[in-house]
Design a protein around this motif. Structure first.
Motif, mmCIF file in Angstrom:
data_model
loop_
_atom_site.group_PDB
_atom_site.id
_atom_site.type_symbol
_atom_site.label_atom_id
_atom_site.label_comp_id
_atom_site.label_asym_id
_atom_site.label_seq_id
_atom_site.Cartn_x
_atom_site.Cartn_y
_atom_site.Cartn_z
ATOM 1 N N VAL A 176 0.827 -1.215 0.000
ATOM 2 C CA VAL A 176 0.000 0.000 0.000
ATOM 3 C C VAL A 176 0.858 1.261 0.000
ATOM 4 C CG1 VAL A 176 -1.973 -1.106 1.095
ATOM 5 C CG2 VAL A 176 -0.178 -0.093 2.522
ATOM 6 N N LEU A 177 2.144 1.106 0.333
ATOM 7 C CA LEU A 177 3.056 2.254 0.365
ATOM 8 C C LEU A 177 3.933 2.320 -0.883
ATOM 9 C CD1 LEU A 177 4.186 2.053 4.104
ATOM 10 C CD2 LEU A 177 2.471 3.582 3.107
ATOM 11 N N GLY A 178 3.604 1.511 -1.887
ATOM 12 C CA GLY A 178 4.389 1.499 -3.113
ATOM 13 C C GLY A 178 4.379 2.843 -3.820
ATOM 14 N N LYS A 179 5.404 3.080 -4.621
ATOM 15 C CA LYS A 179 5.535 4.352 -5.331
ATOM 16 C C LYS A 179 4.426 4.518 -6.362
ATOM 17 C CE LYS A 179 10.549 4.647 -4.771
ATOM 18 N NZ LYS A 179 11.861 4.761 -5.458
ATOM 19 N N THR A 180 4.015 5.773 -6.555
ATOM 20 C CA THR A 180 3.016 6.099 -7.570
ATOM 21 C C THR A 180 3.494 7.310 -8.360
ATOM 22 O OG1 THR A 180 1.796 7.573 -6.083
ATOM 23 C CG2 THR A 180 1.119 5.256 -6.127
ATOM 24 N N ALA A 181 3.062 7.397 -9.605
ATOM 25 C CA ALA A 181 3.404 8.564 -10.422
ATOM 26 C C ALA A 181 2.550 9.764 -10.021
ATOM 27 C CB ALA A 181 3.200 8.241 -11.901
ATOM 28 N N GLU A 182 1.336 9.488 -9.546
ATOM 29 C CA GLU A 182 0.425 10.553 -9.156
ATOM 30 C C GLU A 182 0.706 11.003 -7.722
ATOM 31 O OE1 GLU A 182 -0.587 7.482 -9.961
ATOM 32 O OE2 GLU A 182 -0.952 7.795 -12.101
ATOM 33 N N THR A 183 0.176 12.169 -7.381
ATOM 34 C CA THR A 183 0.280 12.668 -6.012
ATOM 35 C C THR A 183 -0.819 12.012 -5.191
ATOM 36 O OG1 THR A 183 1.151 14.782 -6.793
ATOM 37 C CG2 THR A 183 0.274 14.731 -4.559
ATOM 38 N N THR A 184 -0.434 11.065 -4.349
ATOM 39 C CA THR A 184 -1.402 10.309 -3.560
ATOM 40 C C THR A 184 -1.028 10.346 -2.086
ATOM 41 O OG1 THR A 184 -0.175 8.251 -3.935
ATOM 42 C CG2 THR A 184 -1.959 8.753 -5.465
ATOM 43 N N LEU A 185 -2.004 10.029 -1.258
ATOM 44 C CA LEU A 185 -1.830 10.032 0.191
ATOM 45 C C LEU A 185 -2.329 8.704 0.737
ATOM 46 C CD1 LEU A 185 -1.206 11.622 2.842
ATOM 47 C CD2 LEU A 185 -3.586 12.406 2.780
ATOM 48 N N THR A 186 -1.519 8.076 1.593
ATOM 49 C CA THR A 186 -1.905 6.821 2.235
ATOM 50 C C THR A 186 -1.821 7.000 3.749
ATOM 51 O OG1 THR A 186 -1.047 5.520 0.376
ATOM 52 C CG2 THR A 186 -1.401 4.368 2.461
ATOM 53 N N LEU A 187 -2.960 6.866 4.415
ATOM 54 C CA LEU A 187 -3.006 6.951 5.872
ATOM 55 C C LEU A 187 -3.007 5.541 6.449
ATOM 56 C CD1 LEU A 187 -5.708 9.750 6.339
ATOM 57 C CD2 LEU A 187 -3.242 9.984 5.975
ATOM 58 N N VAL A 188 -2.228 5.346 7.505
ATOM 59 C CA VAL A 188 -2.061 4.013 8.096
ATOM 60 C C VAL A 188 -2.301 4.094 9.596
ATOM 61 C CG1 VAL A 188 -0.476 2.087 8.444
ATOM 62 C CG2 VAL A 188 -0.328 3.448 6.342
ATOM 63 N N THR A 189 -3.119 3.179 10.104
ATOM 64 C CA THR A 189 -3.294 3.057 11.545
ATOM 65 C C THR A 189 -3.604 1.604 11.874
ATOM 66 O OG1 THR A 189 -4.329 4.082 13.483
ATOM 67 C CG2 THR A 189 -5.792 3.507 11.645
ATOM 68 N N CYS A 190 -3.536 1.264 13.143
ATOM 69 C CA CYS A 190 -3.805 -0.116 13.549
ATOM 70 C C CYS A 190 -5.313 -0.388 13.554
ATOM 71 C CB CYS A 190 -3.213 -0.386 14.928
ATOM 72 S SG CYS A 190 -1.409 -0.324 14.970
#
Length: 216
Positions: A176-190
């Motif tokens: 889910v934290l892989g690189k992307t060409a687009e400007t993206t946001l990944t939020l992570v919590t338990c």
């Protein structure tokens, strides 16, 4: 006659030269003034976020959904001088407003959210990962919905994101934290949010930038 013409041309050349020097001086002065204003803006932004994150006399986060332990940890963490945050993240519908620091050590996550190292930088294209505690600042993510707006504000401007999906993964699933060409946001919590003990899963929110005002 030729001598007079040469004199006039000489004066004209000298005038053009002096005019060019004056224009260059004005140009460099304007650049210096702009850089000074930018630096002052950055410092003012960092100071305002630091005040929010580290002062009981100013801003205090909404702790209604927080665990007692997380409230205690937060109150202890803001008594310690530390580096200012990189950004301020807001999810208005959920009442989430959290400073974002660089790194996800326990100290940073006790006083805010943390940029996951190895993911995109705050003001750069790519996949930016931000982590937070499920019983603290990120508790409200339990009510996230597709289409929710997320604002990430830095000294350089703001990027508005729209939530495109959310999912539950294993703790070791870093895809889910892989690189992307687009400007993206990944939020992570338990996850689960109210699990007693060490939560066995991770809750992931994916969002895509829309109409960024930051100059990448």
């Amino acid at each position: 006659m030729h001598s007079r013409l040469r004199n006039r041309l000489g004066w004209l050349e000298a005038g053009l030269y002096l005019g060019g020097v004056a224009l260059l001086a004005v140009f460099f002065q304007l650049r210096a003034d702009a850089e000074l204003q930018r630096e002052q803006g950055v410092r003012a932004f960092e100071a305002s976020l630091a005040d929010k994150a580290a002062s009981h006399s100013g801003w205090i986060p909404d702790q209604e959904l927080w665990s007692d332990k997380r409230i205690r940890d937060y109150e202890e963490s803001i008594q310690v001088d530390a580096e200012p945050p990189l950004a301020l993240m807001k999810i208005a519908r959920l009442g989430i407003e959290v400073p974002v620091y660089n790194g996800t050590d326990e100290f940073n996550l006790n006083r805010g959210a943390g940029r996951i190292k190895g993911t995109a930088w705050i003001d750069s294209p790519g996949n930016l990962g931000i982590a937070g505690h499920r019983d603290g600042f990120f508790r409200g993510l339990k009510d996230i919905e597709i289409g929710d707006e997320i604002e990430l504000r830095t000294a350089g401007g703001a990027v508005n994101y729209r939530v495109s999906s959310f999912l539950i993964v294993e703790p070791d699933d870093v895809s889910v934290l892989g690189k992307t060409a687009e400007t993206t946001l990944t939020l992570v919590t338990c996850y689960p949010f109210y699990y007693v003990g060490h939560a066995p899963k991770r809750f992931i929110v994916k969002a895509e930038a829309r109409h960024p005002s930051l100059k990448f």
